[in-house]
Design an enzyme around this catalytic site. Structure first.
Site, PDB file in Angstrom:
ATOM      1  N   HIS A 150      48.929  25.022  45.098  1.00 27.65           N
ATOM      2  CA  HIS A 150      48.133  24.909  46.335  1.00 27.65           C
ATOM      3  C   HIS A 150      46.948  23.927  46.215  1.00 27.65           C
ATOM      4  CE1 HIS A 150      47.690  29.293  44.969  1.00 27.65           C
ATOM      5  NE2 HIS A 150      46.648  28.745  44.465  1.00 27.65           N
ATOM      6  N   HIS A 198      47.019  41.764  38.744  1.00 33.34           N
ATOM      7  CA  HIS A 198      46.704  40.805  39.827  1.00 33.34           C
ATOM      8  C   HIS A 198      47.950  40.642  40.692  1.00 33.34           C
ATOM      9  CE1 HIS A 198      45.189  37.426  41.944  1.00 33.34           C
ATOM     10  NE2 HIS A 198      45.558  36.465  41.122  1.00 33.34           N
ATOM     11  N   ASP A 241      44.161  35.928  35.329  1.00 36.00           N
ATOM     12  CA  ASP A 241      43.968  34.480  35.476  1.00 36.00           C
ATOM     13  C   ASP A 241      42.828  33.931  34.607  1.00 36.00           C
ATOM     14  OD1 ASP A 241      45.958  33.655  37.289  1.00 36.00           O
ATOM     15  OD2 ASP A 241      44.824  34.433  38.983  1.00 36.00           O
ATOM     16  N   TYR A 279      41.165  24.241  34.895  1.00 32.28           N
ATOM     17  CA  TYR A 279      41.455  25.532  35.529  1.00 32.28           C
ATOM     18  C   TYR A 279      40.159  26.164  36.055  1.00 32.28           C
ATOM     19  CZ  TYR A 279      43.919  29.972  36.069  1.00 32.28           C
ATOM     20  OH  TYR A 279      44.493  31.112  36.581  1.00 32.28           O
ATOM     21  N   HIS A 338      48.230  32.627  32.267  1.00 29.93           N
ATOM     22  CA  HIS A 338      48.737  31.246  32.300  1.00 29.93           C
ATOM     23  C   HIS A 338      48.344  30.557  30.990  1.00 29.93           C
ATOM     24  CE1 HIS A 338      49.621  31.278  36.624  1.00 29.93           C
ATOM     25  NE2 HIS A 338      48.413  31.751  36.850  1.00 29.93           N
ATOM     26  N   GLU A 353      48.556  38.232  43.112  1.00 32.17           N
ATOM     27  CA  GLU A 353      48.975  36.919  43.628  1.00 32.17           C
ATOM     28  C   GLU A 353      50.431  36.673  43.207  1.00 32.17           C
ATOM     29  OE1 GLU A 353      46.254  33.644  42.922  1.00 32.17           O
ATOM     30  OE2 GLU A 353      47.296  32.413  44.418  1.00 32.17           O
ATOM     31  N   HIS A 394      39.965  36.323  40.386  1.00 31.98           N
ATOM     32  CA  HIS A 394      39.481  35.573  41.519  1.00 31.98           C
ATOM     33  C   HIS A 394      39.948  36.141  42.855  1.00 31.98           C
ATOM     34  CE1 HIS A 394      43.187  32.906  42.389  1.00 31.98           C
ATOM     35  NE2 HIS A 394      43.567  33.823  41.513  1.00 31.98           N
ATOM     36  N   ASP A 417      52.309  34.501  41.982  1.00 34.70           N
ATOM     37  CA  ASP A 417      52.779  33.947  40.697  1.00 34.70           C
ATOM     38  C   ASP A 417      52.876  35.028  39.625  1.00 34.70           C
ATOM     39  OD1 ASP A 417      49.976  33.891  41.025  1.00 34.70           O
ATOM     40  OD2 ASP A 417      49.692  32.380  39.487  1.00 34.70           O
TER      41      ASP A 417
HETATM   42 FE1  FEO Z   1      45.612  34.207  40.955  1.00 30.79          FE
HETATM   43 FE2  FEO Z   1      47.736  33.034  38.586  1.00 30.79          FE
HETATM   44  O1  FEO Z   1      47.259  33.813  40.178  1.00 30.79           O
END
Ligand code: FEO
Length: 397
Positions: free
Chosen positions: A24, A78, A164, A192, A225, A80, A145, A82
């Site tokens: 994004h 989390h 994250d 990041y 990640h 989100e 986040h 991903d």
């Molecule tokens: Fe906030 Fe890696 O997703």
């Protein structure tokens, strides 16, 4: 990628995304990973899942260690997509006895997947569950986040699973920080932070303080990640402290777009002025530099100077995009400046300066404009303007 044992009977079982190039608006030129972890204990426990297209990679990894149907607990740090896109399909195969998440995590999962009857078990900061030989302590990290975000800490392994936070978008065959080039690793970690967490810096400061007060012993930080911090957990914590304080260097970025190179001529003259004052300076043409790479450089730059020609009574679209993106990430305590060439109306410079003022940048000197093509005298004024900003930068250091 095959599972990798992090600690005795605790495995990385995530997926490597070699293809992703845009997250994004963040340029992920070297891909990413979706890290997830499997603890083989009396209660077999999965920490986080992966993006939906990696359903089979993830299941394949789990099956190399155990039958997914044997998994007892799922911890969702989390929501989100991903890290949770796998859930609707994969969760049906695993059928966990309990899904541990924060209160906001439960709400987010219901809003994403519309499954009210999943076996949610809401936890908050300080709650601990026993898996068998090991336990898991939860630390809510609200707005770091997302509202649902939390950490899972395993004291017996001195391991923090940090969602994250402390992550990097970097696809590699290696899993640990000491297996890759450390300077490249910190560049990805800085990118990041600068593109995802910068606006939450005050919360990062509070979190670092409270984690310090909790006396958490750490020898490994496993983000969702990128690479796992086993040799440099202290260094990434120090970097987060520095970045979240928004500490800057005597460094300036000149970020611009240009129609017929007049604004570019001004950019180079302004750079000359800054350099004469001893300021390290980078010229970042937005036709060749992605907004997320500009933010990486902006992380430690004291002065952010923007230039645009005037087009259709406004700034050039790449400059508008850059300013919109940067403003949302809220760099603080910065010096700003606006410049550009114009033909007859010349609104771009005032518009840029207005954005910088809204973002609470210190404006040392009003923006500088040149009609059509700068003459020698115009370039001399640009040098002087750059020197003035350079002196202001030096005075703050
Ligand atoms: Fe906030 Fe890696 O997703």
């Amino acid at each position: 990628m095959a599972p990798v044992e992090l600690k005795e009977d605790l495995y990385w079982v995530g997926a490597v995304d070699w293809r992703i190039r845009d997250f994004h608006g963040y340029s992920t030129k070297k891909g990413s990973t979706y890290n997830a972890f499997l603890a083989m204990d009396e209660k077999i426990t999965l920490f986080d899942t992966v993006k939906k297209p990696f359903l089979s990679d993830y299941l394949h990894n789990i099956r190399r260690i155990t039958d997914p149907a044997k998994i007892d607990y799922l911890i969702v740090n989390h929501v989100e997509m991903d890290h949770s896109g796998w859930l609707p399909e994969g969760g049906g195969l695993v059928k966990p006895e309990k899904i541990f998440c924060s209160a906001m995590g439960k709400k987010a999962m219901v809003d994403h997947f519309h499954m009210e009857d999943w076996p949610y078990e809401v936890v908050k900061t300080g709650d601990t569950i026993r898996l068998g030989r090991r336990s898991v302590q939860f630390i809510e990290t609200r707005m770091l986040h997302w509202p649902d975000s939390m950490f899972s800490y395993i004291p017996e392994d001195r391991l923090l699973i940090s969602s994250d936070a402390f992550g990097q978008h970097w696809a590699t065959t290696e899993r640990f920080d000491d297996e890759v080039d450390v300077s490249e690793l910190f560049m990805h970690a800085a990118k990041y932070y600068g593109n995802i967490l910068l606006l939450y810096s005050p919360l990062v400061q509070k979190l670092l303080q409270s984690v310090g007060e909790m006396g958490i012993a750490l020898d490994m930080i496993a983000p969702d990640h990128g690479l796992i911090w086993r040799s440099h957990p202290g260094k990434i914590l120090e970097a987060y402290d520095r970045w979240s304080r928004q500490e800057t260097k005597p460094k300036a970025l000149i970020v611009y777009d240009t129609m017929w190179h007049s604004t570019e001529m001004m950019a180079k003259a302004i750079l000359d002025g800054l350099v004469q004052e001893g300021i390290s300076c980078q010229l970042l043409d937005l036709q060749g530099n992605h907004r997320s790479d500009v933010m990486t450089e902006a992380l430690d730059a004291k002065a952010l100077i923007f230039g645009s020609s005037t087009l259709n009574n406004g700034m050039l679209p790449r400059v508008a995009d850059m300013l919109c993106y940067m403003k949302g990430l809220r760099p603080a305590n910065r010096i700003g400046g606006a410049f550009g060439s114009y033909g007859w109306s010349g609104e771009a410079v005032k518009q840029i300066q207005a954005v910088l003022e809204e973002a609470k940048f210190q404006i040392v000197d009003p923006g500088i404009s040149v009609k059509y093509v700068p003459a020698h005298e115009d370039l001399r004024k640009c040098i002087e303007w750059g020197r003035k900003i350079g002196r202001a930068v030096r005075e703050t250091q």
